[in-house]
Design a protein around this motif. Structure first.
Motif, short mmCIF file in Angstrom:
data_model
loop_
_atom_site.label_atom_id
_atom_site.label_comp_id
_atom_site.label_asym_id
_atom_site.label_seq_id
_atom_site.Cartn_x
_atom_site.Cartn_y
_atom_site.Cartn_z
N ALA A 163 0.83 -1.21 0.00
CA ALA A 163 0.00 0.00 0.00
C ALA A 163 0.87 1.26 0.00
O ALA A 163 1.86 1.35 0.71
N GLY A 164 0.46 2.20 -0.82
CA GLY A 164 1.18 3.46 -0.91
C GLY A 164 2.12 3.54 -2.08
O GLY A 164 2.52 4.64 -2.50
N LEU A 165 2.51 2.40 -2.65
CA LEU A 165 3.38 2.39 -3.82
C LEU A 165 2.57 2.78 -5.05
O LEU A 165 1.37 2.54 -5.15
N ASN A 166 3.25 3.37 -6.04
CA ASN A 166 2.57 3.81 -7.26
C ASN A 166 1.91 2.66 -8.00
O ASN A 166 0.87 2.83 -8.65
N ARG A 167 2.53 1.50 -7.93
CA ARG A 167 2.00 0.34 -8.67
C ARG A 167 0.89 -0.38 -7.92
O ARG A 167 0.28 -1.32 -8.43
N PHE A 168 0.59 0.06 -6.69
CA PHE A 168 -0.39 -0.65 -5.86
C PHE A 168 -1.81 -0.41 -6.36
O PHE A 168 -2.26 0.73 -6.49
N VAL A 169 -2.50 -1.48 -6.65
CA VAL A 169 -3.90 -1.43 -7.07
C VAL A 169 -4.67 -2.47 -6.27
O VAL A 169 -4.19 -3.60 -6.09
N LEU A 170 -5.85 -2.07 -5.79
CA LEU A 170 -6.65 -3.00 -4.99
C LEU A 170 -8.13 -2.69 -5.15
O LEU A 170 -8.57 -1.57 -4.90
N SER A 171 -8.90 -3.68 -5.57
CA SER A 171 -10.35 -3.52 -5.66
C SER A 171 -11.01 -4.16 -4.45
O SER A 171 -10.38 -4.92 -3.70
N VAL A 172 -12.29 -3.86 -4.26
CA VAL A 172 -13.03 -4.46 -3.15
C VAL A 172 -13.05 -5.98 -3.30
O VAL A 172 -12.83 -6.71 -2.32
N LYS A 173 -13.26 -6.45 -4.51
CA LYS A 173 -13.31 -7.90 -4.75
C LYS A 173 -11.98 -8.56 -4.39
O LYS A 173 -11.94 -9.62 -3.76
N GLN A 174 -10.87 -7.92 -4.79
CA GLN A 174 -9.56 -8.47 -4.47
C GLN A 174 -9.30 -8.50 -2.97
O GLN A 174 -8.76 -9.47 -2.43
N ARG A 223 -30.24 -6.32 -7.79
CA ARG A 223 -31.02 -5.08 -7.77
C ARG A 223 -30.45 -4.05 -6.79
O ARG A 223 -30.39 -2.87 -7.07
N TYR A 224 -30.07 -4.51 -5.62
CA TYR A 224 -29.52 -3.61 -4.60
C TYR A 224 -28.01 -3.78 -4.49
O TYR A 224 -27.44 -3.73 -3.41
N GLY A 225 -27.38 -4.01 -5.63
CA GLY A 225 -25.96 -4.27 -5.66
C GLY A 225 -25.12 -3.04 -5.34
O GLY A 225 -25.61 -1.92 -5.28
N GLY A 226 -23.83 -3.28 -5.16
CA GLY A 226 -22.89 -2.22 -4.85
C GLY A 226 -21.96 -2.65 -3.74
O GLY A 226 -21.96 -3.81 -3.31
N THR A 227 -21.15 -1.73 -3.27
CA THR A 227 -20.21 -2.01 -2.19
C THR A 227 -20.83 -1.58 -0.87
O THR A 227 -21.24 -0.43 -0.71
N TYR A 228 -20.90 -2.53 0.06
CA TYR A 228 -21.44 -2.27 1.39
C TYR A 228 -20.33 -2.49 2.42
O TYR A 228 -19.47 -3.35 2.25
N ALA A 229 -20.41 -1.70 3.50
CA ALA A 229 -19.42 -1.85 4.57
C ALA A 229 -20.12 -1.82 5.92
O ALA A 229 -21.13 -1.13 6.08
N HIS A 230 -19.55 -2.57 6.85
CA HIS A 230 -20.04 -2.50 8.23
C HIS A 230 -20.07 -1.05 8.67
O HIS A 230 -19.22 -0.25 8.26
N LYS A 231 -21.03 -0.70 9.50
CA LYS A 231 -21.22 0.71 9.86
C LYS A 231 -19.94 1.36 10.38
O LYS A 231 -19.69 2.54 10.10
N ASP A 232 -19.12 0.63 11.14
CA ASP A 232 -17.86 1.20 11.63
C ASP A 232 -16.99 1.67 10.47
O ASP A 232 -16.40 2.76 10.50
N ILE A 233 -16.92 0.83 9.46
CA ILE A 233 -16.08 1.12 8.30
C ILE A 233 -16.74 2.17 7.40
O ILE A 233 -16.06 3.04 6.85
N ALA A 234 -18.06 2.08 7.29
CA ALA A 234 -18.79 3.06 6.47
C ALA A 234 -18.62 4.47 7.01
O ALA A 234 -18.45 5.42 6.25
#
Length: 267
Positions: free
Chosen positions: A74-85, A101-112
């Motif tokens: 993390a932090g390097l220029n080449r670093f790439v990370l998706s939610v799925k990964q 239908r209600y798709g998308g990225t969801y996060a626990h309330k702490d993280i949200a």
């Protein structure tokens, strides 16, 4: 699924394992290139560290070894990370990608809330405010649902006592209904001082029945009277004696309930 409106954005909230997960996708839907912000946030080293700490606290199956590798990158220029990964590599439970239908990225309330703070501290505060308002409404509804279900249980106890002790075998259905109605009026008389028919005659313009217009204190007392009447019926007590005892109980309980602070708040 629940929805809240935060500064013009409708945000979905779903339950996963009885925990609240808030849609990050909805948070950024009205922002130009908003979806790219989620992955940009996820590539941030501070974000990775926060997520790792959260997962280690709440997720016994978190892949800490894989997480260390991601944190070092993390932090390097080449670093790439998706939610799925992130989910597939670390076995994360704090962030999920939903399809449909209600798709998308969801996060626990702490993280949200952490993501909302990264997007806008102003937005985060309003998100928390609306989320807490939703939880308060749900608690109120839960309280009413519990009360309604308890009333159903008490009603069953009462009717079973009538069925097992007061209804002879092979009685015609209309006679059975009369006995149930008659016993219901014992409770009405004890609490309200009149039968259902007398109430209807006095209130011809009102719909429903006498119990539909009872207040919280009366409903609580009525539930207690149903239980007591069931006990009295099982003991073989005469109807006249039951009415007298139930009326005395109703008077005493209504005095207590009318003065109880918690009941006053419910009103």
């Amino acid at each position: 699924m629940s929805k809240i409106n935060v500064e013009g954005s409708e945000i979905s909230i779903i339950a996963i394992d009885d925990k609240d997960y808030i849609s990050l996708t909805d948070m950024v839907r009205n922002i130009e290139n908003g979806l790219a912000l989620i992955e940009k946030w996820l590539r941030n080293k501070n974000t990775i560290e926060f997520l790792g700490i959260w997962e280690e606290m709440y997720n016994p199956d978190f892949n800490s070894l894989e997480f260390e590798g991601i944190k070092n990158e993390a932090g390097l220029n080449r670093f790439v990370l998706s939610v799925k990964q992130w989910v597939e590599k670390t076995n994360s439970i704090g962030i999920v990608a939903k399809a449909g239908r209600y798709g998308g990225t969801y996060a626990h309330k702490d993280i949200a809330f952490e993501f909302a703070s990264w997007v806008s501290p102003y937005f985060k505060l309003y998100l928390i405010k609306e989320f807490e308002r939703l939880k308060e409404e749900e608690q109120k509804k839960l309280g009413w649902d519990i009360k309604r279900n308890l009333a159903k249980i008490n009603y069953r106890i009462h009717t079973d006592a009538i069925k097992n002790n007061l209804i002879p075998e092979k009685l015609p259905k209309e006679k059975i209904n009369f006995i149930y109605a008659n016993e219901a009026d014992i409770l009405n008389m004890a609490l309200f001082g009149m039968t259902a028919k007398e109430w209807r005659n006095e209130n011809p313009n009102l719909k429903g029945n006498i119990r539909d217009y009872a207040d919280i204190s009366q409903l609580v007392c009525l539930s207690n009277l149903e239980n007591l009447n069931a006990v009295f019926i099982n003991e073989g007590m005469k109807q006249s004696n039951r009415l007298e005892k139930l009326n005395s109980v109703a008077i005493e309980q209504m005095k207590i309930l009318s003065e109880a602070e918690n009941v006053k708040k419910l009103k």
